[in-house]
Write an enzyme that holds these catalytic residues in place. Structure first.
Site, short mmCIF file in Angstrom:
data_model
loop_
_atom_site.label_atom_id
_atom_site.label_comp_id
_atom_site.label_asym_id
_atom_site.label_seq_id
_atom_site.Cartn_x
_atom_site.Cartn_y
_atom_site.Cartn_z
N HIS A 192 -113.58 11.75 99.64
CA HIS A 192 -113.29 13.18 99.45
C HIS A 192 -113.45 13.19 100.94
O HIS A 192 -112.87 14.89 101.63
CB HIS A 192 -114.51 13.01 98.45
CG HIS A 192 -114.07 13.64 97.29
ND1 HIS A 192 -113.62 15.07 96.54
CD2 HIS A 192 -114.02 13.48 96.14
CE1 HIS A 192 -112.84 14.96 95.23
NE2 HIS A 192 -112.94 13.13 94.92
N LYS B 246 -109.23 28.90 73.52
CA LYS B 246 -109.66 28.81 75.25
C LYS B 246 -111.21 28.82 75.34
O LYS B 246 -111.74 29.19 75.95
CB LYS B 246 -108.85 30.02 75.58
CG LYS B 246 -107.38 29.95 75.79
CD LYS B 246 -106.56 31.01 76.56
CE LYS B 246 -104.93 30.94 76.23
NZ LYS B 246 -104.36 32.01 76.40
N GLU C 270 -106.95 20.03 95.57
CA GLU C 270 -108.39 19.84 95.30
C GLU C 270 -107.56 18.13 96.67
O GLU C 270 -106.72 17.41 95.58
CB GLU C 270 -108.87 19.38 93.97
CG GLU C 270 -109.50 18.39 94.19
CD GLU C 270 -110.86 18.16 92.70
OE1 GLU C 270 -110.16 18.56 91.96
OE2 GLU C 270 -111.50 16.90 93.02
N ASP D 52 -100.20 26.57 80.02
CA ASP D 52 -101.24 27.89 79.61
C ASP D 52 -102.42 27.77 80.05
O ASP D 52 -103.25 26.31 79.63
CB ASP D 52 -101.70 28.76 78.20
CG ASP D 52 -101.81 29.72 78.05
OD1 ASP D 52 -103.80 30.23 79.39
OD2 ASP D 52 -102.15 30.39 77.14
#
Ligand code: ADP
Length: 556
Positions: free
Chosen positions: A548, A374, A242, A450
């Site tokens: 951006h 998660k 990104e 993770d």
């Protein structure tokens, strides 16, 4: 009919070097032989005839056959010039000033891999510090299948050999990945060109990180910082695609540094696992709940739990009931490991122990989702999971103006209406922030965490308040569930381990087990603080879209 079947134990174990030079294509066949023959026979023919003419003082006019021989000579000469000459010219070390300048700025000893259009790996190895990369040393390599490989590939394609068994059967992880990849391309009819195979240690992921590998995905790593946190400087590695993210976090670090640094506090450190068990009646389930909550029983249960590891130490057991089902949320410290394996082993020990006192207990699952791993869950937001950290800084008025290009009042107002009220309107669960998940994910990827635990690890409430008579900005992030480790899982892989090393938290802390992982959690929170500051400032100043467009939509 030729059979491609290969008995499991007949796989050739050898892994002959299958590297060929792609630049010369694969062939040196018919054409070259014909032109070679032409070239030398024509030369010798012309040589002999002209020598004879000179000897016998015959005029040097060309006969029809001699003219044909000259044409053949020129044609074969041009062919050879094209074949060898271009390679020779390309191998000449012509200086390219612009690129040399860039390369001289490279101040790290590194192995650079890139992929050519044929999907082969171009390897430029071990460049010295500040040494420009000589183009002539660029060897284009690609792997081709040997006849032995072909047999195995066909066995996988036809289904005679399961793809998952290649590593154990071949005893060579890289060759297994190569063969699996070839088989996959043939089965699917799709190319994997662009997904590199070379430059990765496939042995290091076996039985630990990834099954059935066919290559690896490259993610660029950028560095934000230094981040001045608790009086120490950290260069924060962020793996991301990104645009803007690293630059923005870097700006936040700059603002924090210019204001004297940030401070972090670790509030809690405990990984959780919550099995679900069922009884015939709710009454019976509640008996186990009361048994677990009785302080006198805790010591016994803790000693049973702690047998599973030198580092896992039981802290609490929190129970919740749904009818005749009981959920037991075990929390334990896990040293420098993130701790899921460790806590699961301890829980299994306790369940086995409890079974003798509660033989009617039906163990439905070692994980009953009350952990909660998660998935967005209020229990993590409220109780915490992994490391709970709060990190704060006071950003000076002039730094807000000069570095962040906004003002304190605008930031405080935006935080209230966006991160607090806006998120409340959206029914957010732990999402009272601007983009904590951006920073958490990037640092997690770089350091071998993770990435799926980004869900709860990104729970964060960002607070902003004007202080010192309304002049300066007090900013804080509170993150109750940062799940990180510096041993186990992906942390031991070469790239990820290098990033941990950069932060000074690689591996197990021998002196004080657990302090590396705790330090990493604080760095994550500090980096989130920097990220929040910068993005919120960009929004307050109306710069978000502009920046951006600059960093995400580059013409290149
Ligand atoms: P996780 O529980 O995060 O999945 P693993 O079980 O894969 O982690 O890795 C933890 C392993 O590392 C255990 O076998 C543990 O004994 C070992 N270990 C060595 N040093 C440490 C340490 N300082 N903290 C935690 N675990 C450690």
């Amino acid at each position: 009919m030729k059979s491609f079947a290969v008995a499991d134990d007949q796989f050739p174990k050898s892994n002959d070097k299958k590297v060929v030079d792609c630049s010369k294509s694969n062939a040196f066949p018919l054409f070259n032989t014909i032109f070679f023959a032409f070239f030398f026979s024509v030369i010798s023919y012309l040589f002999v005839t002209f020598r004879q003419k000179i000897h016998t003082a015959t005029p040097l006019y060309l006969t029809l056959s001699e003219m044909a021989a000259v044409v053949c000579f020129v044609a074969s000469f041009v062919y050879f010039l094209g074949f060898f000459g271009m390679n020779f010219l390309q191998s000449m070390p012509f200086p390219d000033e612009e690129e040399d300048d860039e390369l001289e700025e490279t101040n790290a000893k590194e192995i650079i891999h890139s992929t050519n259009s044929a999907g082969c790996v171009t390897k430029i190895s071990d460049q010295d510090f500040l040494t420009p990369l000589p183009k002539s040393t660029t060897a284009v390599e690609c792997l081709t299948a040997t006849p032995e490989d072909e047999e195995v590939i066909q066995a996988v394609v036809t289904g005679k050999t399961p793809s998952y068994s290649l590593e154990s059967k071949l005893g060579d992880c890289k060759r297994a990945a190569f063969i699996r990849r070839q088989a996959l391309e043939r089965i699917t009819g799709r190319s994997l060109e662009g997904l590199p195979l070379d430059g990765f240690n496939y042995e290091s992921i076996l039985g630990q990180c990834c099954e059935m590998p066919v290559g690896y995905v490259q993610i660029p790593v950028g560095i934000a910082g230094p981040l001045l946190l608790d009086g120490m400087e950290f260069s924060v590695p962020m793996a991301t695609t990104e645009g803007c993210l690293v630059a923005s976090t870097n700006r936040g670090c700059k603002a924090i540094n210019a204001s004297g640094g940030a401070t972090s506090i670790l509030l809690k450190d405990g990984m959780t696992r919550a099995p679900v068990v069922r009884f015939a009646t709710a009454k019976r389930a509640s008996e186990l709940k009361f048994f677990l909550e009785e302080p006198l029983n805790f010591q016994t249960l803790a000693s049973v739990f702690n047998k599973s590891s030198r580092f896992g130490r039981l802290q609490t057991i929190q129970c919740a009931m749904a009818g005749k089902n009981l959920y037991m949320r075990f929390t334990c410290s896990t040293g420098d490991a993130m701790g899921m394996n460790m806590v699961s082993k301890g829980v299994q020990n306790v369940l086995d122990y409890l079974q003798s006192d509660f033989p009617d207990m039906d163990i439905i699952g070692i994980s009953g989702n009350y952990c909660s791993d998660k998935k967005p869950a209020a229990v993590n937001w409220i109780e915490g999971r992994g490391k709970s950290v709060v990190c704060e800084a006071i950003i000076k008025e002039e730094v807000v103006k000069k570095v962040l290009k906004t003002d304190v009042a605008s930031l405080v107002e935006l935080n209230m209406l966006k991160n607090l009220t806006g998120s409340a309107m959206a029914g957010a669960l732990g999402g009272f922030n601007a983009h904590a998940s951006n920073i958490v994910s990037a640092v997690y990827l770089a350091t071998g965490q993770d990435p799926a635990q980004n869900v709860e690890s990104s729970h964060c409430i960002t607070m902003m308040e004007a202080v010192n008579g309304g002049k300066d900005l007090h900013v804080s992030v509170t993150m109750p569930s940062i799940e990180v480790g510096t041993v186990g899982g992906g942390t031991q892989l070469a790239s990820q381990s290098a990033c941990l090393n950069l932060l000074g938290v690689k591996g197990a802390n021998k002196v004080s087990p657990g302090s590396n992982a705790r330090q990493l959690a604080k760095v994550v929170a500090g980096s989130v603080l920097a990220g929040e500051l910068s993005l919120m400032s960009a929004i307050a100043a109306g710069q978000l879209v502009k920046s951006h467009m600059k960093y995400n939509r580059s013409n290149k």
